[in-house]
Design a protein around this motif. Sequence first.
Motif, PDB file in Angstrom:
ATOM      1  N   LYS A   1       0.836  -1.215   0.000  1.00  0.00           N
ATOM      2  CA  LYS A   1       0.000   0.000   0.000  1.00  0.00           C
ATOM      3  C   LYS A   1       0.867   1.260   0.000  1.00  0.00           C
ATOM      4  N   SER A   2       1.846   1.316   0.882  1.00  0.00           N
ATOM      5  CA  SER A   2       2.700   2.514   0.963  1.00  0.00           C
ATOM      6  C   SER A   2       3.424   2.754  -0.363  1.00  0.00           C
TER       7      SER A   2
ATOM      8  N   ARG B   1       3.079   5.954  -3.293  1.00  0.00           N
ATOM      9  CA  ARG B   1       4.242   6.728  -3.757  1.00  0.00           C
ATOM     10  C   ARG B   1       4.465   6.554  -5.247  1.00  0.00           C
TER      11      ARG B   1
ATOM     12  N   THR C   1      -2.224   8.287   4.595  1.00  0.00           N
ATOM     13  CA  THR C   1      -1.055   8.490   3.733  1.00  0.00           C
ATOM     14  C   THR C   1      -1.402   9.456   2.606  1.00  0.00           C
TER      15      THR C   1
ATOM     16  N   ARG D   1      -1.722  13.087   4.208  1.00  0.00           N
ATOM     17  CA  ARG D   1      -0.485  13.726   4.700  1.00  0.00           C
ATOM     18  C   ARG D   1       0.504  13.966   3.556  1.00  0.00           C
TER      19      ARG D   1
ATOM     20  N   ARG E   1       1.082  17.810  12.687  1.00  0.00           N
ATOM     21  CA  ARG E   1       2.452  17.304  12.534  1.00  0.00           C
ATOM     22  C   ARG E   1       2.996  17.521  11.115  1.00  0.00           C
TER      23      ARG E   1
ATOM     24  N   ALA F   1       9.398   9.672  14.574  1.00  0.00           N
ATOM     25  CA  ALA F   1       9.706   8.945  13.342  1.00  0.00           C
ATOM     26  C   ALA F   1       8.402   8.734  12.590  1.00  0.00           C
ATOM     27  N   SER F   2       8.170   9.505  11.541  1.00  0.00           N
ATOM     28  CA  SER F   2       6.947   9.344  10.753  1.00  0.00           C
ATOM     29  C   SER F   2       7.275   9.396   9.273  1.00  0.00           C
ATOM     30  N   ALA F   3       6.998   8.289   8.598  1.00  0.00           N
ATOM     31  CA  ALA F   3       7.269   8.232   7.154  1.00  0.00           C
ATOM     32  C   ALA F   3       6.341   9.169   6.397  1.00  0.00           C
ATOM     33  N   GLN F   4       5.146   9.372   6.946  1.00  0.00           N
ATOM     34  CA  GLN F   4       4.203  10.249   6.242  1.00  0.00           C
ATOM     35  C   GLN F   4       4.670  11.688   6.305  1.00  0.00           C
TER      36      GLN F   4
ATOM     37  N   ARG G   1       9.897   3.726   7.638  1.00  0.00           N
ATOM     38  CA  ARG G   1       9.850   3.213   6.261  1.00  0.00           C
ATOM     39  C   ARG G   1      10.410   4.214   5.249  1.00  0.00           C
TER      40      ARG G   1
ATOM     41  N   ASP H   1       1.886  -0.911  12.519  1.00  0.00           N
ATOM     42  CA  ASP H   1       0.748  -1.342  11.687  1.00  0.00           C
ATOM     43  C   ASP H   1       0.382  -2.806  11.948  1.00  0.00           C
TER      44      ASP H   1
ATOM     45  N   GLU I   1       1.182   6.100  19.664  1.00  0.00           N
ATOM     46  CA  GLU I   1       0.702   6.472  18.328  1.00  0.00           C
ATOM     47  C   GLU I   1      -0.493   5.604  17.884  1.00  0.00           C
TER      48      GLU I   1
ATOM     49  N   LYS J   1      -4.422   6.041  15.157  1.00  0.00           N
ATOM     50  CA  LYS J   1      -4.419   5.402  13.834  1.00  0.00           C
ATOM     51  C   LYS J   1      -5.857   5.416  13.309  1.00  0.00           C
TER      52      LYS J   1
ATOM     53  N   ARG K   1      -7.527  -3.108   9.715  1.00  0.00           N
ATOM     54  CA  ARG K   1      -6.589  -4.043  10.352  1.00  0.00           C
ATOM     55  C   ARG K   1      -7.208  -4.695  11.595  1.00  0.00           C
TER      56      ARG K   1
END
Length: 437
Positions: free
Chosen positions: A25-26, A30, A102, A105, A133, A173-176, A201, A322, A345, A349, A395
């Motif tokens: 999905k991520s 992208r 995702t 953001r 954020r 730490a946030s990949a988004q 990630r 996740d 966190e 979600k 999930r």
Amino acid sequence: MSGDTQSSVTKINPLRGEILIPGDKSITHRAIILSALAQGPSRILGYLPSEDCEATLRAFKTMGIRISSESEGGIPCLVVHGKGLQGLAEPENVIDCGNSGTTMRLMTGLLSAQPFFSVLTGDASLRLRPMARVMKPIREMGGEIHARANGNKAPLAISGTALSPIEYKLPIASAQVKSAILLAGLRVSGTTTVIEPGPCRDHTERMFQSFGISFKKEGNALSVSGGADFAGRTIEVPGDISSAAFFLVAGSIIPGSEIKLCNVGVNPTRAAVLNILKKMGADIDLALRKTTGNEPVADLKVRAAPLKGCVVEGALMTAALDEFPILCIAAARAEGRTVFREAAELRVKESDRIEMMASALSGMGIAVETFPDGMAITGNPKWKGVFCKTAGDHRIAMSLVIAGLLAEGGNQIDDMACIKTSFPDFMNLLLGLTKPG
Ligand code: S3P
């Protein structure tokens, strides 16, 4: 979240066979974004046709990008006709990100640097999630974004403008968030730098490199130099390890199971779930595959094995957030106590995942203790089936389906439709593995 179908799940045959895990999905998000910003056509092989990814796809269609889907030998493929960094058109309507954090953001960063006005909204769950954020660093770059709830929640109204480069230290730490800044940086002249507190990630960075974008990683500092167009290309999307996780746990806890999960992305920033399950005693073999993409891929073999409780905290917890709901099911079957910590966190979600899992598990007769930043679960081999609430969280629904396979009388799930958010083929693949055979 669409639909409120109820489903009862009971089945205790061992899981047997081999399945191809659908696209990550991520990485799909992208791939769509960077293909739309590239010059000329890109092909996205093995993309994930789920509701979250469709939200990203629709957003670019409304900004004038032509996208078609086809199938190459049964593998889903998207063709995206990118128009370059200057090629997006102002959307005529509000962009609906659905349930996808995702999409919202990452698009906040990207759209802030576009020369037009746009509005992002989402479903009831997404409109509750924190957005400050991502707005904070983008505002530091000169971005003009307005939001409700004191500037923290969607809808977000973005007056795109020319942004300035920054060096931004990520507080979490946030990949988004890092991806939002790096995507904004693509249209900024000069170098935009994000400093990560720890690894998370890194699909955006890997894909920047695949597209030949001017990007550098030095220690924890990630820098992109914007302004230069890049060409479309072919992207191969590996299977989603977060989707595979449901089968890794099911295969571990359902007696007699032996399954093979093919084409799973095992990027080290995503593979913590494997380390946690192995720490619990899971029997998982990994065979790396040769790939043409910039992401490591493997076939995973899992056999049922007795699990034992363990402590999951720090970087290991952060990297497996996740997978928390399905790891709770593994913990509920394990001998002894499993403690998840440093995971506050989880409360913001798609749902408050600590509360949702605690309430389902205690209904099933499993002892849990919740903390502001986590949960402890004492394993117990006897579960009773219950009516499970999901709060429309994909999930949570899939985890409770897997739990229902071992609960006496089975679990009833209040919303099966939400599974389409990330894994539309989940039930088909699961039922295929439960056929006696
Ligand atoms: C994602 C990043 C993670 C993850 C989410 C997908 C991404 O969120 O939990 O499901 O695709 O960048 P955070 O950036 O909030 O850590």
